[in-house]
Scaffold this active site. Structure first.
Site, PDB file in Angstrom:
ATOM      1  N   TYR A 139       0.826  -1.225   0.000  1.00  0.00           N
ATOM      2  CA  TYR A 139       0.000   0.000   0.000  1.00  0.00           C
ATOM      3  C   TYR A 139       0.856   1.270   0.000  1.00  0.00           C
ATOM      4  O   TYR A 139       0.438   2.312  -0.490  1.00  0.00           O
ATOM      5  CB  TYR A 139      -0.965  -0.040   1.189  1.00  0.00           C
ATOM      6  CG  TYR A 139      -2.264   0.681   0.943  1.00  0.00           C
ATOM      7  CD1 TYR A 139      -3.037   0.419  -0.186  1.00  0.00           C
ATOM      8  CD2 TYR A 139      -2.738   1.638   1.844  1.00  0.00           C
ATOM      9  CE1 TYR A 139      -4.233   1.080  -0.416  1.00  0.00           C
ATOM     10  CE2 TYR A 139      -3.932   2.293   1.631  1.00  0.00           C
ATOM     11  CZ  TYR A 139      -4.672   2.014   0.501  1.00  0.00           C
ATOM     12  OH  TYR A 139      -5.852   2.676   0.284  1.00  0.00           O
ATOM     13  N   LYS A 183      -3.700   8.052   2.938  1.00  0.00           N
ATOM     14  CA  LYS A 183      -4.892   7.738   3.749  1.00  0.00           C
ATOM     15  C   LYS A 183      -4.746   8.283   5.178  1.00  0.00           C
ATOM     16  O   LYS A 183      -5.734   8.703   5.778  1.00  0.00           O
ATOM     17  CB  LYS A 183      -5.142   6.228   3.776  1.00  0.00           C
ATOM     18  CG  LYS A 183      -5.680   5.656   2.456  1.00  0.00           C
ATOM     19  CD  LYS A 183      -6.998   6.291   2.042  1.00  0.00           C
ATOM     20  CE  LYS A 183      -7.628   5.563   0.868  1.00  0.00           C
ATOM     21  NZ  LYS A 183      -8.760   6.340   0.283  1.00  0.00           N
TER      22      LYS A 183
HETATM   23  P1  NAP Z   1     -12.571   2.927  -7.935  1.00  0.00           P
HETATM   24  O1  NAP Z   1     -13.784   2.296  -8.493  1.00  0.00           O
HETATM   25  O2  NAP Z   1     -11.364   2.958  -8.814  1.00  0.00           O
HETATM   26  O3  NAP Z   1     -12.914   4.378  -7.409  1.00  0.00           O
HETATM   27  C1  NAP Z   1     -11.948   5.402  -7.266  1.00  0.00           C
HETATM   28  C2  NAP Z   1     -12.482   6.604  -7.990  1.00  0.00           C
HETATM   29  O4  NAP Z   1     -11.675   7.776  -7.840  1.00  0.00           O
HETATM   30  C3  NAP Z   1     -12.597   6.353  -9.490  1.00  0.00           C
HETATM   31  O5  NAP Z   1     -13.898   6.629  -9.901  1.00  0.00           O
HETATM   32  C4  NAP Z   1     -11.602   7.374 -10.049  1.00  0.00           C
HETATM   33  O6  NAP Z   1     -11.895   7.770 -11.361  1.00  0.00           O
HETATM   34  C5  NAP Z   1     -11.777   8.474  -9.062  1.00  0.00           C
HETATM   35  N1  NAP Z   1     -10.786   9.540  -9.182  1.00  0.00           N
HETATM   36  C6  NAP Z   1      -9.436   9.406  -9.309  1.00  0.00           C
HETATM   37  N2  NAP Z   1      -8.874  10.623  -9.445  1.00  0.00           N
HETATM   38  C7  NAP Z   1      -9.893  11.547  -9.408  1.00  0.00           C
HETATM   39  C8  NAP Z   1      -9.955  12.956  -9.516  1.00  0.00           C
HETATM   40  N3  NAP Z   1      -8.865  13.701  -9.689  1.00  0.00           N
HETATM   41  N4  NAP Z   1     -11.178  13.560  -9.439  1.00  0.00           N
HETATM   42  C9  NAP Z   1     -12.296  12.827  -9.266  1.00  0.00           C
HETATM   43  N5  NAP Z   1     -12.307  11.488  -9.187  1.00  0.00           N
HETATM   44  C10 NAP Z   1     -11.110  10.846  -9.250  1.00  0.00           C
HETATM   45  O7  NAP Z   1     -12.096   2.155  -6.615  1.00  0.00           O
HETATM   46  P2  NAP Z   1     -12.819   1.976  -5.180  1.00  0.00           P
HETATM   47  O8  NAP Z   1     -12.138   0.822  -4.559  1.00  0.00           O
HETATM   48  O9  NAP Z   1     -14.294   1.979  -5.334  1.00  0.00           O
HETATM   49  O10 NAP Z   1     -12.329   3.281  -4.390  1.00  0.00           O
HETATM   50  C11 NAP Z   1     -13.206   4.184  -3.770  1.00  0.00           C
HETATM   51  C12 NAP Z   1     -12.613   4.640  -2.437  1.00  0.00           C
HETATM   52  O11 NAP Z   1     -12.586   3.532  -1.541  1.00  0.00           O
HETATM   53  C13 NAP Z   1     -11.176   5.154  -2.532  1.00  0.00           C
HETATM   54  O12 NAP Z   1     -11.011   6.223  -1.625  1.00  0.00           O
HETATM   55  C14 NAP Z   1     -10.383   3.940  -2.054  1.00  0.00           C
HETATM   56  O13 NAP Z   1      -9.095   4.278  -1.563  1.00  0.00           O
HETATM   57  C15 NAP Z   1     -11.311   3.479  -0.953  1.00  0.00           C
HETATM   58  N6  NAP Z   1     -11.052   2.120  -0.451  1.00  0.00           N
HETATM   59  C16 NAP Z   1     -10.956   1.086  -1.317  1.00  0.00           C
HETATM   60  C17 NAP Z   1     -10.679  -0.186  -0.830  1.00  0.00           C
HETATM   61  C18 NAP Z   1     -10.516  -1.351  -1.775  1.00  0.00           C
HETATM   62  O14 NAP Z   1      -9.954  -2.369  -1.366  1.00  0.00           O
HETATM   63  N7  NAP Z   1     -11.005  -1.254  -3.008  1.00  0.00           N
HETATM   64  C19 NAP Z   1     -10.536  -0.400   0.554  1.00  0.00           C
HETATM   65  C20 NAP Z   1     -10.673   0.692   1.419  1.00  0.00           C
HETATM   66  C21 NAP Z   1     -10.928   1.952   0.902  1.00  0.00           C
HETATM   67  P3  NAP Z   1     -11.212   6.960 -12.612  1.00  0.00           P
HETATM   68  O15 NAP Z   1     -11.670   5.546 -12.520  1.00  0.00           O
HETATM   69  O16 NAP Z   1     -11.715   7.654 -13.800  1.00  0.00           O
HETATM   70  O17 NAP Z   1      -9.713   7.081 -12.421  1.00  0.00           O
END
Ligand code: NAP
Length: 257
Positions: A156, A163
């Site tokens: 990570y 984070k």
């Molecule tokens: P995700 O589907 O890839 O979502 C992340 C989003 O952030 C995407 O829609 C991405 O757009 C967007 N993004 C990136 N740069 C941006 C910008 N400059 N302006 C606006 N939007 C932007 O993945 P996810 O897992 O659902 O992530 C959502 C949240 O959950 C994140 O904060 C992540 O760290 C958190 N999280 C995830 C996990 C996990 O294991 N997946 C665990 C804990 C927390 P694009 O796709 O167009 O780049």
């Protein structure tokens, strides 16, 4: 039948695919009675528009790059084209260059890429909160997503540092918007198979051991427990909770081994 978000107007950012946590949040929020708007940025906006049709009610799709001042300045007006205010805002956004600052490259991570990760993943919570503030009033709720930043994880790397910054940012947003009756909280989710997670080299090793070590078990393909907790925090059922981090991880964080 009444839902816990009946009559609420909610903006969900970060919806790219149906694997996005934001997509499940939008679905559960609609099922619970909310009027939902979703957003994403740049090249993926076309995908978001197609994916939006898979929700129970097709929501308006807004363009929002959280690092673009013009988008932030125009957000309130863009939202007002659809609803006259917001009761909830979901920050579901993170970015770190997987080639340079994730996947075991911690000691070599260049500052420019670290800075970008902190800007998109942490500072943006404050930026989004400020852009939405004119639309929100007492009872308003902002919810973001973290991956437990109190400890070091394999792979990570600098996203963990970003984070940690997000978790601190959330407490300061809670401090400064609390007097207006606006709450700010985070959900600390276990690993979920989204686009963002798949981009992290070595993250899949975490997924397999998570299920073994969590007292409740953990399904990395199921976004719903995370989405439900976010909707609970958006609702009126956490009226005195702010600056908090709720773990939705099967109980993993509470186990020593
Ligand atoms: P995700 O589907 O890839 O979502 C992340 C989003 O952030 C995407 O829609 C991405 O757009 C967007 N993004 C990136 N740069 C941006 C910008 N400059 N302006 C606006 N939007 C932007 O993945 P996810 O897992 O659902 O992530 C959502 C949240 O959950 C994140 O904060 C992540 O760290 C958190 N999280 C995830 C996990 C996990 O294991 N997946 C665990 C804990 C927390 P694009 O796709 O167009 O780049």
């Amino acid at each position: 039948m009444g839902g816990i978000l009946d009559g609420k107007r909610i903006l969900v950012t970060g919806v790219t695919m149906d694997s996005s946590i934001g997509f499940s949040v939008a679905r559960v929020a609609q099922e619970q009675g909310a009027t939902v708007l979703i957003s994403n940025f740049g090249r993926a906006l076309g995908i978001t528009r197609r994916i939006a049709k898979r929700l129970p009610t097709e929501p308006p799709v807004l363009e929002l790059d959280v690092t673009d001042e013009a988008h932030l300045d125009g957000l309130a007006d863009a939202v007002r084209e659809h609803v006259d205010g917001l009761d909830g805002v979901v920050h579901s956004i993170a970015y770190g260059n997987p080639e340079t600052i994730l996947g075991g490259k911690f000691l070599d991570g260049p500052w420019d890429d670290v800075a970008r990760a902190v800007e998109v993943s942490a500072y943006s919570l404050k930026a989004l909160a400020m852009a939405c503030r004119p639309l929100m009033g007492p009872g308003g709720s902002i919810v973001g997503l973290t991956f437990d930043a109190t400890i070091a994880w394999p792979a990570y790397d600098w996203m963990g540092v970003a984070k940690a910054a997000l978790e601190s940012t959330s407490r300061y947003v809670a401090r400064d918007l609390g007097p207006q009756g606006i709450r700010c909280n985070l959900v600390s989710a276990g690993p979920i198979k989204s686009l963002a997670a798949k981009a992290i080299p070595g993250f899949e090793d975490l997924e397999s051991m998570w299920n073994d070590r969590s007292p409740l078990g953990w399904d990395e393909k199921d976004q719903e427990p995370t989405a439900k907790a976010i909707c609970a925090l958006l609702s009126d059922f956490f009226p005195a909770t702010t600056g908090e981090i709720v773990h939705v991880d099967g109980g993993y964080h509470a186990m020593g081994a």
